[in-house]
Design a protein around this motif. Sequence first.
Motif, PDB file in Angstrom:
ATOM      1  N   ALA A 126       0.840  -1.205   0.000  1.00  0.00           N
ATOM      2  CA  ALA A 126       0.000   0.000   0.000  1.00  0.00           C
ATOM      3  C   ALA A 126       0.873   1.253   0.000  1.00  0.00           C
ATOM      4  CB  ALA A 126      -0.924  -0.006   1.211  1.00  0.00           C
ATOM      5  N   GLY A 127       1.979   1.233   0.774  1.00  0.00           N
ATOM      6  CA  GLY A 127       2.876   2.381   0.799  1.00  0.00           C
ATOM      7  C   GLY A 127       3.515   2.647  -0.550  1.00  0.00           C
ATOM      8  N   GLN A 128       3.947   1.580  -1.234  1.00  0.00           N
ATOM      9  CA  GLN A 128       4.565   1.746  -2.555  1.00  0.00           C
ATOM     10  C   GLN A 128       3.559   2.277  -3.568  1.00  0.00           C
ATOM     11  OE1 GLN A 128       7.656   1.670  -3.129  1.00  0.00           O
ATOM     12  NE2 GLN A 128       8.249   0.715  -5.068  1.00  0.00           N
ATOM     13  N   ALA A 173       3.528   5.928  -5.532  1.00  0.00           N
ATOM     14  CA  ALA A 173       3.409   6.059  -6.988  1.00  0.00           C
ATOM     15  C   ALA A 173       2.389   7.118  -7.373  1.00  0.00           C
ATOM     16  CB  ALA A 173       3.013   4.713  -7.599  1.00  0.00           C
ATOM     17  N   LEU A 174       1.318   7.234  -6.592  1.00  0.00           N
ATOM     18  CA  LEU A 174       0.217   8.129  -6.941  1.00  0.00           C
ATOM     19  C   LEU A 174       0.315   9.494  -6.276  1.00  0.00           C
ATOM     20  CD1 LEU A 174      -2.687   5.513  -6.667  1.00  0.00           C
ATOM     21  CD2 LEU A 174      -1.428   6.206  -8.714  1.00  0.00           C
ATOM     22  N   SER A 175       1.314   9.683  -5.396  1.00  0.00           N
ATOM     23  CA  SER A 175       1.444  10.939  -4.651  1.00  0.00           C
ATOM     24  C   SER A 175       1.916  12.070  -5.561  1.00  0.00           C
ATOM     25  CB  SER A 175       2.429  10.771  -3.495  1.00  0.00           C
ATOM     26  OG  SER A 175       1.949   9.855  -2.544  1.00  0.00           O
ATOM     27  N   HIS A 176       1.335  13.248  -5.308  1.00  0.00           N
ATOM     28  CA  HIS A 176       1.772  14.444  -6.022  1.00  0.00           C
ATOM     29  C   HIS A 176       2.232  15.537  -5.063  1.00  0.00           C
ATOM     30  CE1 HIS A 176       0.558  13.250 -10.107  1.00  0.00           C
ATOM     31  NE2 HIS A 176      -0.459  12.634  -9.527  1.00  0.00           N
ATOM     32  N   SER A 177       2.013  15.362  -3.766  1.00  0.00           N
ATOM     33  CA  SER A 177       2.446  16.339  -2.777  1.00  0.00           C
ATOM     34  C   SER A 177       3.492  15.715  -1.865  1.00  0.00           C
ATOM     35  CB  SER A 177       1.258  16.831  -1.939  1.00  0.00           C
ATOM     36  OG  SER A 177       0.784  15.802  -1.097  1.00  0.00           O
ATOM     37  N   TYR A 178       4.338  16.574  -1.306  1.00  0.00           N
ATOM     38  CA  TYR A 178       5.416  16.114  -0.441  1.00  0.00           C
ATOM     39  C   TYR A 178       4.867  15.438   0.817  1.00  0.00           C
ATOM     40  CZ  TYR A 178       9.565  16.451   2.587  1.00  0.00           C
ATOM     41  OH  TYR A 178      10.605  16.181   3.441  1.00  0.00           O
ATOM     42  N   GLY A 179       3.836  16.013   1.415  1.00  0.00           N
ATOM     43  CA  GLY A 179       3.256  15.443   2.633  1.00  0.00           C
ATOM     44  C   GLY A 179       2.686  14.055   2.403  1.00  0.00           C
ATOM     45  N   THR A 180       1.972  13.885   1.303  1.00  0.00           N
ATOM     46  CA  THR A 180       1.399  12.572   0.989  1.00  0.00           C
ATOM     47  C   THR A 180       2.502  11.552   0.730  1.00  0.00           C
ATOM     48  OG1 THR A 180      -0.498  13.664  -0.025  1.00  0.00           O
ATOM     49  CG2 THR A 180      -0.203  11.341  -0.519  1.00  0.00           C
ATOM     50  N   ALA A 181       3.545  11.970   0.044  1.00  0.00           N
ATOM     51  CA  ALA A 181       4.658  11.062  -0.246  1.00  0.00           C
ATOM     52  C   ALA A 181       5.370  10.648   1.046  1.00  0.00           C
ATOM     53  CB  ALA A 181       5.638  11.730  -1.204  1.00  0.00           C
ATOM     54  N   LEU A 182       5.545  11.582   1.982  1.00  0.00           N
ATOM     55  CA  LEU A 182       6.150  11.242   3.266  1.00  0.00           C
ATOM     56  C   LEU A 182       5.315  10.202   4.007  1.00  0.00           C
ATOM     57  CD1 LEU A 182       7.460  14.557   4.896  1.00  0.00           C
ATOM     58  CD2 LEU A 182       8.803  12.548   4.271  1.00  0.00           C
ATOM     59  N   ALA A 183       3.983  10.407   4.022  1.00  0.00           N
ATOM     60  CA  ALA A 183       3.100   9.450   4.689  1.00  0.00           C
ATOM     61  C   ALA A 183       3.195   8.077   4.030  1.00  0.00           C
ATOM     62  CB  ALA A 183       1.657   9.959   4.657  1.00  0.00           C
ATOM     63  N   ALA A 184       3.317   8.051   2.699  1.00  0.00           N
ATOM     64  CA  ALA A 184       3.440   6.779   1.983  1.00  0.00           C
ATOM     65  C   ALA A 184       4.722   6.055   2.359  1.00  0.00           C
ATOM     66  CB  ALA A 184       3.388   7.022   0.473  1.00  0.00           C
ATOM     67  N   ARG A 185       5.828   6.794   2.470  1.00  0.00           N
ATOM     68  CA  ARG A 185       7.098   6.152   2.845  1.00  0.00           C
ATOM     69  C   ARG A 185       7.074   5.667   4.293  1.00  0.00           C
ATOM     70  NH1 ARG A 185       9.583   4.359  -1.438  1.00  0.00           N
ATOM     71  NH2 ARG A 185      11.512   4.101  -0.239  1.00  0.00           N
ATOM     72  N   ALA A 186       6.374   6.400   5.159  1.00  0.00           N
ATOM     73  CA  ALA A 186       6.229   5.945   6.546  1.00  0.00           C
ATOM     74  C   ALA A 186       5.434   4.639   6.596  1.00  0.00           C
ATOM     75  CB  ALA A 186       5.546   7.022   7.388  1.00  0.00           C
ATOM     76  N   LEU A 187       4.362   4.560   5.789  1.00  0.00           N
ATOM     77  CA  LEU A 187       3.563   3.341   5.718  1.00  0.00           C
ATOM     78  C   LEU A 187       4.403   2.184   5.183  1.00  0.00           C
ATOM     79  CD1 LEU A 187       0.662   2.187   6.052  1.00  0.00           C
ATOM     80  CD2 LEU A 187       0.267   2.805   3.648  1.00  0.00           C
ATOM     81  N   THR A 198       4.872   7.241 -12.126  1.00  0.00           N
ATOM     82  CA  THR A 198       3.675   6.502 -11.696  1.00  0.00           C
ATOM     83  C   THR A 198       3.685   5.069 -12.201  1.00  0.00           C
ATOM     84  OG1 THR A 198       2.384   8.556 -11.648  1.00  0.00           O
ATOM     85  CG2 THR A 198       1.154   6.484 -11.711  1.00  0.00           C
ATOM     86  N   ALA A 199       3.985   4.876 -13.480  1.00  0.00           N
ATOM     87  CA  ALA A 199       3.972   3.525 -14.045  1.00  0.00           C
ATOM     88  C   ALA A 199       5.024   2.633 -13.370  1.00  0.00           C
ATOM     89  CB  ALA A 199       4.228   3.590 -15.553  1.00  0.00           C
ATOM     90  N   THR A 200       6.203   3.172 -13.078  1.00  0.00           N
ATOM     91  CA  THR A 200       7.272   2.360 -12.488  1.00  0.00           C
ATOM     92  C   THR A 200       6.932   1.945 -11.064  1.00  0.00           C
ATOM     93  OG1 THR A 200       8.963   3.411 -13.859  1.00  0.00           O
ATOM     94  CG2 THR A 200       9.704   2.316 -11.841  1.00  0.00           C
ATOM     95  N   PHE A 201       6.550   2.906 -10.220  1.00  0.00           N
ATOM     96  CA  PHE A 201       6.276   2.575  -8.824  1.00  0.00           C
ATOM     97  C   PHE A 201       4.983   1.775  -8.663  1.00  0.00           C
ATOM     98  CE2 PHE A 201       9.451   5.859  -8.053  1.00  0.00           C
ATOM     99  CZ  PHE A 201      10.159   5.311  -6.999  1.00  0.00           C
ATOM    100  N   ALA A 202       3.961   2.107  -9.436  1.00  0.00           N
ATOM    101  CA  ALA A 202       2.717   1.335  -9.356  1.00  0.00           C
ATOM    102  C   ALA A 202       2.929  -0.073  -9.893  1.00  0.00           C
ATOM    103  CB  ALA A 202       1.609   2.043 -10.137  1.00  0.00           C
ATOM    104  N   GLY A 203       3.708  -0.206 -10.968  1.00  0.00           N
ATOM    105  CA  GLY A 203       3.989  -1.538 -11.504  1.00  0.00           C
ATOM    106  C   GLY A 203       4.774  -2.389 -10.529  1.00  0.00           C
ATOM    107  N   SER A 204       5.747  -1.774  -9.839  1.00  0.00           N
ATOM    108  CA  SER A 204       6.528  -2.547  -8.873  1.00  0.00           C
ATOM    109  C   SER A 204       5.674  -3.024  -7.710  1.00  0.00           C
ATOM    110  CB  SER A 204       7.706  -1.702  -8.357  1.00  0.00           C
ATOM    111  OG  SER A 204       7.250  -0.623  -7.558  1.00  0.00           O
TER     112      SER A 204
END
Length: 433
Positions: free
Chosen positions: A97-99, A103-117, A174-180
């Motif tokens: 779910a984090g990865q 892949a779908l994040s466009h803001s820094y805050g959302t991307a940080l939350a994704a990496r924490a997850l 998006t394609a690379t991270f979502a595909g992985s």
Amino acid sequence: MSSSSPALPGDPPGGRRAMAVWAVGVGVYFVAIVFRTSLGVAGIDAAERFHINASALSTFSILQLLVYAGMQIPVGLMVDRMGTKKVLALGVVLFTAGQLCFALSHSYGTALAARALLGCGDAMTFISVLRLGARWFPARHGPMVAQVAALFGMAGNLISTLVLAPLLHLHGWTATFAGSASAGVVVLVLLLAFLRDHPEGYEPAPAPRAGAGYIRQQIARAWREPGTRLGLWVHFTTQFPAIVFLLLWGMPFLVEAEGLGREGAGRLLTLVVLVNMAVGLVYGQIVARHHAARLPLVLGTIGATALLWAAVLAWPGTHAPMWLLIALCAVLGACGPASMIGFDFARPANPPERQGTASGIVNMGGFTASITTLLAIGVVLDATGDDYRAAFSAFFVVQAVGLAQILRLRDRVRRRERERVVASRVETVHVPA
């Protein structure tokens, strides 16, 4: 992992079924490492996508390590309480779910939350794989099982470099991270279908009723064992030099301080990974056959690392010669395998029902040292106007703290292990045929 020596009483049998089950667990860990290190090949793209500077970019790595380190004892307790399969399954769901969110994040805050997850799910994998190996293989295979698991983790690091980097260039963010992220779905299906916590007939004793008392007792009993504490300090002192170098500061140091091109610096970083994989197999074999070699290997690796860093940082002139940088990267490659020896001090010191908790305590060591050193280097670089020699001197301070604790605890561990051997022999003599 076969051996001609007889299995110890009560040891699991090992064999092909054990290899198959354990391979599923290692596959989960491999995917977790690919996801963990995927940002390392996408730093420039991330800075452009989220419109951030270098300091904000480094926060991704530091946050991920903070979450990972902070989760180690809770995950160890969960593994001891819930079993390997449930914890690994939860970990796969979280890091996949984090990865995908990354892949779908466009803001820094959302991307940080994704990496924490992602870091939260990643934290559930390695301890689970260690416990899985302890449940399926005889105890004499423990050192080799742990080193091979770490080897596959480093292979995941290579996949990020060799596969994800060109895919990112060809297909975009998006394609690379979502595909992985689809790899997470694959290992989740395999895990649910084939993974079992233990062989038939080797069920652990029922866990006591959970509660605050149980948690405190698990942690306190594991910590009271000198082997657990020595394992933590071994992990603390040996793992961080390679982690700090590979995760963040190696490329800037080689390019900005040593004058290498990005391609040449990348080859040296790859050398660290390859040496890690090769040395892991050697250290695993040595420790499995010669238990007394654990501490000499650890102290030798610490000494060699300090010596090579001192030589590089003190080299007269602007840049150290290439042969010295190659030697440094080769020694850094031995740091990961040396850190795995920390688990070989904690494993025999704790009964099966405390293995997860003890492993969690040990695993906190290296990541705590890594976070401390990452921050220290950044602070000194800012304070000195990018003086890498002054900044990288932080390595010696952290090493000195860890080494002092190793030397303080080593005699206690030797006495405790001798007591266990004597007690085991007495118990064997009195067991009726």
